[in-house]
Design a protein around this motif. Sequence first.
Motif, mmCIF file in Angstrom:
data_model
loop_
_atom_site.group_PDB
_atom_site.id
_atom_site.type_symbol
_atom_site.label_atom_id
_atom_site.label_comp_id
_atom_site.label_asym_id
_atom_site.label_seq_id
_atom_site.Cartn_x
_atom_site.Cartn_y
_atom_site.Cartn_z
ATOM 1 N N HIS A 169 38.848 31.116 26.773
ATOM 2 C CA HIS A 169 39.113 31.492 25.379
ATOM 3 C C HIS A 169 39.303 30.249 24.511
ATOM 4 O O HIS A 169 38.782 30.193 23.383
ATOM 5 N N THR A 173 36.800 29.041 21.296
ATOM 6 C CA THR A 173 37.321 29.145 19.929
ATOM 7 C C THR A 173 37.728 27.822 19.277
ATOM 8 O O THR A 173 37.683 27.719 18.054
ATOM 9 N N TYR A 210 37.147 27.221 15.056
ATOM 10 C CA TYR A 210 36.680 28.564 15.421
ATOM 11 C C TYR A 210 35.449 28.937 14.587
ATOM 12 O O TYR A 210 34.437 29.426 15.110
ATOM 13 N N VAL A 223 33.740 36.481 12.520
ATOM 14 C CA VAL A 223 34.976 35.701 12.458
ATOM 15 C C VAL A 223 35.463 35.586 11.020
ATOM 16 O O VAL A 223 36.656 35.749 10.734
#
Length: 390
Positions: A169, A173, A210, A223
């Motif tokens: 993760h 990101t 991100y 996003v």
Amino acid sequence: MSTKIIPDIDTLTTALDAIKLELPNAGTKTLFTQIQTRYPDWQVSDKRIKKIMQSKTKVMKSGVPDDPSVPVSFIDPQLDFKSVSDKVVARMIDPVTGKGLFAACDIKKDETIFTETPFVYFPPWEIYSFILSGNVCGLCCKPIMYPNRLTQHCGHCGIYYCSKQCRVHAWDTFHPIECYQLNPEMRDFMQFCQSENWQAPAAVARIYSYLSIAHQKGELDQVVGHLDAFATVSQEERQAKETEWIFMEQPTRELWSKARQLLKKAIKNPPPSLNLFDEETFLHYLGKFNINNQNGGLYLVHSHINHNCYPNVSIDYPQPKSQYRLAVRAIRDIKKGEQLFETYVNPRWNKETRVTYLDKSYLFKCQCERCETDGPLTDELRKGLRLREE
């Protein structure tokens, strides 16, 4: 062998509308599953459903024309609330208050309503120092006593993660841009922020990272959509609430300018369409983080919960020695349709201190019952929030 039918847009739209009436919080994933279940002979992709829903979505936003001090927010049409909890539903309240979170069913005292991990997270600086030294996870900040078969690390800078899930993760990101070995300019930016004990721009750096990674992966719109839904106000509007602003404006603007310059060097391939290093954009992301963050985290569902000095929920942290995953717990019985409220302030503060802090930090004047009557901190509230005796 049966042949699947591709429904025309009117037929598919009618079916989606019917599902949304039954499941108003259903997102793309839920709608896709429902279509597959209800119409097994249809051939429909989740991308087609998403495109139809985006074209249909009419977003109601909060905000007051010609008053930039009122935060702008809306309910994220991409957010599948039921994937987090079937006990809550989001509604717009009014242009000033914006959105709120309401009970979708009766909720009992001490019941955990939902748990949630942050969409973006940057820890306090003292915890970040432990990340660099390898003593806590580089994402969730869970303590790491020593490397074991579950821990993983960045092969470039050596930052440890408590699990493969956290490492993946982080890499998906922000970490490829934040890694000091891959990007020495990010070290300069972070050291500047840390020297000022300034958390917000470091969090903005994670947001920009991100966005940049999402842009490279073709996922930018999703996003951006999530980030835009958070209540947003310029940091300049927040600073202007300070009585010292007339004296602090020039040095503060110089600080903002230096932060933007260093961050621009560190974020090398930003999405060109977003103008991330424009002063106005940068100040809006600073303000967005400051009015939404819960101990360093921006949470998509939790961010809908409004303030009341006599709240009905408490924010807890179920993971020992980590404030990454939060839990929302009822501190008294909550009826279906009742709005959820937390407290943004120390409940022990007196009325004047609470009202002043909320006005400066969150840009609203609290008019809850406790403030209107200047009520005390009750034993029920103290026990519900599990406050220690003074």
